[in-house]
Design a protein around this motif. Structure first.
Motif, PDB file in Angstrom:
ATOM      1  N   GLY A   1      -9.374   3.119 -25.402  1.00  0.00           N
ATOM      2  CA  GLY A   1      -9.600   4.531 -25.182  1.00  0.00           C
ATOM      3  C   GLY A   1      -9.353   4.968 -23.768  1.00  0.00           C
ATOM      4  O   GLY A   1     -10.053   5.827 -23.259  1.00  0.00           O
ATOM      5  N   THR A   2      -8.407   4.338 -23.070  1.00  0.00           N
ATOM      6  CA  THR A   2      -8.076   4.816 -21.736  1.00  0.00           C
ATOM      7  C   THR A   2      -6.735   5.492 -21.769  1.00  0.00           C
ATOM      8  O   THR A   2      -6.021   5.442 -22.772  1.00  0.00           O
ATOM      9  CB  THR A   2      -8.021   3.654 -20.727  1.00  0.00           C
ATOM     10  N   GLY A   3      -6.378   6.118 -20.631  1.00  0.00           N
ATOM     11  CA  GLY A   3      -5.129   6.847 -20.544  1.00  0.00           C
ATOM     12  C   GLY A   3      -5.426   8.320 -20.357  1.00  0.00           C
ATOM     13  O   GLY A   3      -6.513   8.806 -20.699  1.00  0.00           O
TER      14      GLY A   3
ATOM     15  N   LYS B   1      -7.305  12.599 -15.752  1.00  0.00           N
ATOM     16  CA  LYS B   1      -5.888  12.989 -15.692  1.00  0.00           C
ATOM     17  C   LYS B   1      -5.131  12.143 -14.684  1.00  0.00           C
ATOM     18  O   LYS B   1      -4.020  11.702 -14.913  1.00  0.00           O
ATOM     19  CB  LYS B   1      -5.780  14.465 -15.302  1.00  0.00           C
ATOM     20  N   ALA B   2      -5.778  11.932 -13.524  1.00  0.00           N
ATOM     21  CA  ALA B   2      -5.105  11.174 -12.462  1.00  0.00           C
ATOM     22  C   ALA B   2      -4.987   9.698 -12.824  1.00  0.00           C
ATOM     23  O   ALA B   2      -4.125   8.983 -12.304  1.00  0.00           O
ATOM     24  CB  ALA B   2      -5.879  11.320 -11.145  1.00  0.00           C
ATOM     25  N   GLN B   3      -5.864   9.220 -13.684  1.00  0.00           N
ATOM     26  CA  GLN B   3      -5.876   7.818 -14.087  1.00  0.00           C
ATOM     27  C   GLN B   3      -6.060   6.873 -12.893  1.00  0.00           C
ATOM     28  O   GLN B   3      -5.491   5.773 -12.849  1.00  0.00           O
ATOM     29  CB  GLN B   3      -4.608   7.466 -14.871  1.00  0.00           C
TER      30      GLN B   3
ATOM     31  N   LEU C   1     -14.949   7.084 -18.303  1.00  0.00           N
ATOM     32  CA  LEU C   1     -14.043   8.144 -17.852  1.00  0.00           C
ATOM     33  C   LEU C   1     -12.664   8.013 -18.477  1.00  0.00           C
ATOM     34  O   LEU C   1     -11.784   8.847 -18.248  1.00  0.00           O
ATOM     35  CB  LEU C   1     -13.889   8.085 -16.327  1.00  0.00           C
ATOM     36  N   GLY C   2     -12.453   6.929 -19.191  1.00  0.00           N
ATOM     37  CA  GLY C   2     -11.148   6.722 -19.808  1.00  0.00           C
ATOM     38  C   GLY C   2     -10.103   6.225 -18.826  1.00  0.00           C
ATOM     39  O   GLY C   2      -8.925   6.550 -18.934  1.00  0.00           O
ATOM     40  N   ILE C   3     -10.545   5.460 -17.855  1.00  0.00           N
ATOM     41  CA  ILE C   3      -9.604   4.917 -16.867  1.00  0.00           C
ATOM     42  C   ILE C   3      -9.646   3.395 -16.971  1.00  0.00           C
ATOM     43  O   ILE C   3     -10.729   2.813 -17.040  1.00  0.00           O
ATOM     44  CB  ILE C   3      -9.996   5.338 -15.435  1.00  0.00           C
ATOM     45  N   PRO C   4      -8.477   2.736 -16.996  1.00  0.00           N
ATOM     46  CA  PRO C   4      -8.513   1.266 -17.079  1.00  0.00           C
ATOM     47  C   PRO C   4      -9.055   0.654 -15.778  1.00  0.00           C
ATOM     48  O   PRO C   4      -8.880   1.206 -14.696  1.00  0.00           O
ATOM     49  CB  PRO C   4      -7.060   0.871 -17.307  1.00  0.00           C
TER      50      PRO C   4
END
Lengths: 248, 291, 235
Positions: free
Chosen positions: B29-31, B48-50, B87-90
């Motif tokens: 669930g990241t990206g 958004k910035a990832q 936050l959805g960031i790897p």
């Protein structure tokens, strides 16, 4: 003037500055009351010779005796000996932060532990004698070269030395001041002071010296009374040297 | 031309989805756009910035210690990773920034980092400049003494003015212990590192070392023959996550995330794998303070 | 900037402690530095070697290392530097006589380190005196000590004043390290206390600390300038 009794005796003295052999088996005896003038081309070792006598330059081999005692190693005994041998330098070396009077009294008061008042009285008499009594309260930098050198002679005399060493005393002076210094030296010679004088002043050598020593390449080449030396130098090197300085 | 470019973009998108799918469980669930956040919120911007910049300590065993792997490891780091995941960031998009105690507030205020998880005690003075989510752990100041010394039993043992105590320059525990001693000048010994305090304690130059219990536990774990704890924690040091003062939404988000981690066991797992190895007990989760 | 007013006591306390340690260290370093300088220019080769070795070691070692040796080496050797518990002096500088030795350790480190630089500043002054001055003094029969006292040092002082001032000013700044070696509450440590532990903004605190150091260093610099000018006029 000479009594013949030796005061300064150098025997087989050698000294090197690194690879440079500046004194080469030098032997010399200076009697009490004798005036010996050392001449020679520059680099011949004559200044070094003069400076070994009170051990400002230590030597590498040979012996030096002063008044019958060998020069001691650095320390109190050497300091005592130096106080008996006055030295006058080419560049005067008056203490820049002291007045002329203080320059003359420093040795007597600190080394001889004389009372300041007595030392001062004698210092003023000596300054009067060398003709600069009116400069007593000035600092060295305020005096002309000739006056400074006369003050330096007074400073040396204040210790009532047994001998005086002069290391090119007039070489740093303007020509018009040379005379006033030589006059003082000549009068000292007349009074029987034992003197070793390294100089280029041939006039002084001619009429004030008992003996003239000629040095070249660290060796003592000639040792003769002035009349004989100047009239009839024995060595080629001395003749060459004299021809160069006397033609001018 | 136009068609070609669109096609290229489509391929790139497909590839990136494929890559993300290959990332395994932890990156699930990241990206960009993988989670939906309120428009304009910090969460949305970060998602958004990832990428995200996180301040932690690089020298705190059990909490944030940069070791041979080149990346910091510890309980603070694990907690931060839980938030980042939410936050959805790897994980590999985290940029770790060393934030020693001295620069933590300034780093947040200046925007050098997006959040700070660095054994960061919540207190009112700090709340004047930044905001805290959490706490996620309740540490407390304690005292470490030589094993054979039973004369020190707690902070009151310093009241008679004879016992000397060591701590680190500029730390809260140092200021705290100053309140318990009779004479700061003759009893308090500051050094730049706890290692020096430990050496001074071992040599007998000081009688105690004081700081947060978790740090002391680390030292005791390494040298049980020499040191022991003297009594219970005598302060409450709730560790929080530092964020920008005005960013209430981000704070709420982190608080929610922490509560979720308390409930689903990931909080306890993070502890057991890090500071828990020193033998410190975790206890019950603290109550998140939504001020 | 409220921190400067609200926590003035912390700044003032830090200033006072830094001032104390700097004053004591400056006195110690000037005395020890002068002794080492005399060794380095003495006519006795073994003494010269000792002086040179001293300067080589302490000028080339980082101060933190010297501090470390003082704070951990001395106690390991069983010393609490009790010889610095000087009666009367410890009435004014209370930490000098304290049971806790770190103030004394830090003082020893600062003195040992700074003395090497003091020595070199003094020696550069001595070297600035024309060699003929010392030769003339020797040929008058002055001993080494008399030569230094009456002829060389009075003249070297002028050339030493400026570098000496730089050395002492550097020492004042170096004193910021003592807080990391067991001395509680110096000026730099006040900064750490206020920013790290109490959460005040860094810049205003840094300004406060800087003012503290400037209060010590600027008047010292001005004093040295005046000394130098006065010496120049005296010539």
């Amino acid at each position: 003037m000479s009594t013949g009794e030796p005061l300064i005796v150098l025997e087989a003295v050698n000294k090197w500055f690194g690879p440079l052999h500046v004194l080469h088996d030098v032997s010399l005896s200076v009697g009490k009351g004798e005036v010996v003038v050392v001449i020679g081309p520059s680099g011949s070792g004559k200044s070094t010779l003069c400076r070994t006598i009170n051990r400002l330059e230590p030597i590498d081999s040979g012996t030096i005796t002063f008044d019958g005692r060998p020069l001691p190693a650095e320390g109190k005994a050497l300091a005592r000996l130096r106080s008996e041998v006055g030295m006058v330098f080419q560049s005067f070396n008056l203490f820049a932060h002291k007045t002329i009077l203080e320059n003359v009294t420093l040795g007597p008061v600190k080394v001889r532990k004389e009372k300041p008042a007595a030392a001062r009285e004698r210092a003023l008499a000596l300054l009067d004698r060398v003709g600069i009594a009116n400069q007593a309260e000035k600092y060295p930098a305020q005096l002309s070269g000739g006056q400074q050198q006369r003050a330096a002679i007074a400073r040396a005399l204040a210790m009532q030395p047994k001998a005086l060493l002069f290391d090119e005393p007039t070489s740093a002076l303007d020509p018009e001041m040379v005379g006033e210094v030589l006059d003082v030296m000549t009068s000292l010679a007349r009074e029987g002071m034992t003197m070793v004088v390294v100089t280029h002043e041939m006039g002084f050598a001619r009429h004030a010296a008992n003996r003239v020593i000629f040095m070249a390449d660290g060796q003592l080449v000639e040792d003769a009374p002035p009349a004989e030396f100047f009239a009839n130098p024995r060595s080629e090197r001395a003749r060459d040297f004299l021809s160069k300085i006397l033609t001018h | 031309m136009r068609i070609k470019r669109v096609a290229a973009l489509a391929v790139a998108a497909a590839l990136s989805v494929g890559l993300a799918a290959c990332g395994g469980d932890s990156d699930e669930g990241t990206g960009a756009g993988s989670k939906s956040f309120a428009a304009g919120s910090t969460m949305e911007k970060l998602n958004k910035a990832q990428k995200i910049k996180i301040g932690t300590k690089f020298d705190q065993p059990g909490f944030g210690l940069k070791g041979l792997s080149g990346k910091p490891e510890g309980f603070d780091v694990e907690i931060a990773k839980i938030i980042v995941k939410e936050l959805g960031i790897p994980e590999d998009k985290i940029e770790w920034v060393e934030t020693p105690s001295k620069v933590r507030e300034d780093s947040i205020v200046n925007g050098t980092v997006d959040l700070v998880a660095a054994t960061y005690t919540i207190n009112d003075k700090r709340k004047e400049r930044i905001a805290f989510a959490g706490p996620y752990y309740e540490a407390g100041q304690n005292i470490m003494v030589r094993k054979d010394d039973s004369s020190i039993t707690g902070p009151d043992s310093f009241k008679d003015g004879t016992k000397k105590v060591c701590s680190v320059v500029g730390s809260t525990p140092l200021e705290e212990i100053k309140k318990h001693v009779k004479d700061v000048a003759t009893q308090v010994v500051p050094f730049d590192t706890y290692d020096k305090c430990r050496d001074a304690l071992k040599q007998g130059q000081v009688d105690a070392v004081t700081t947060d219990n978790v740090i002391l536990l680390g030292y005791i774990a390494k040298d049980e023959a020499s040191f022991k704890m003297a009594g219970d924690n005598f302060t409450k040091e709730p560790y929080g996550i530092g964020v920008k003062k005005e960013d209430a939404a981000f704070r709420t988000f982190i608080n929610d995330t922490l509560e979720k981690a308390f409930a689903d066991g990931s909080w306890k797992k993070a502890w057991d794998n890090t500071a828990g190895k020193f033998g410190a007990t975790l206890g019950n989760p603290p109550t998140v303070n939504r001020y | 900037m409220n921190v400067l007013i609200d926590r003035f006591d912390v700044f003032a306390g830090g200033f006072w402690l830094t001032f104390q340690i700097c004053l004591l260290a400056a006195i110690g370093a000037l005395i020890l530095g002068a002794v080492v300088a005399v060794l380095r220019i003495s006519p006795v080769p073994p003494l010269r070697a000792v002086g040179t070795a001293y300067v080589t070691v302490f000028r080339n070692m980082p101060l933190t290392v010297v501090m470390f040796f003082a704070a951990f080496g001395l106690p390991a050797l069983g010393s609490n530097a009790d010889f610095l518990r000087i009666p009367l002096l410890d009435q004014v500088f209370s930490r000098l006589g304290a049971d806790l030795p770190y103030f004394r350790f830090a003082l020893i480190a600062l003195v040992l380190y700074t003395a090497a630089f003091v020595c070199e500043a003094l020696r550069s002054g001595v070297n600035a005196v024309p060699p003929g001055q010392a030769e003339a003094a020797r040929s008058l029969g002055l001993t080494f000590g008399q030569n230094l006292r009456h002829v060389v040092l009075p003249q070297s002082w002028k050339a030493s004043v400026v570098p000496l001032g730089s050395v002492i000013i550097a020492m004042i700044k170096n004193s910021a390290l003592v807080g990391f070696f067991g001395v509680a509450g110096d000026l730099s440590q006040s900064a750490d206390q206020l920013t790290s532990a109490e959460g005040y903004a860094f810049i205003p605190v840094a300004i406060g600390i800087s003012i503290g150091y400037l209060i010590m260093t600027v008047p010292l610099g001005a004093l040295l300038d005046r000394l130098e000018k006065r010496q120049a006029v005296a010539r």
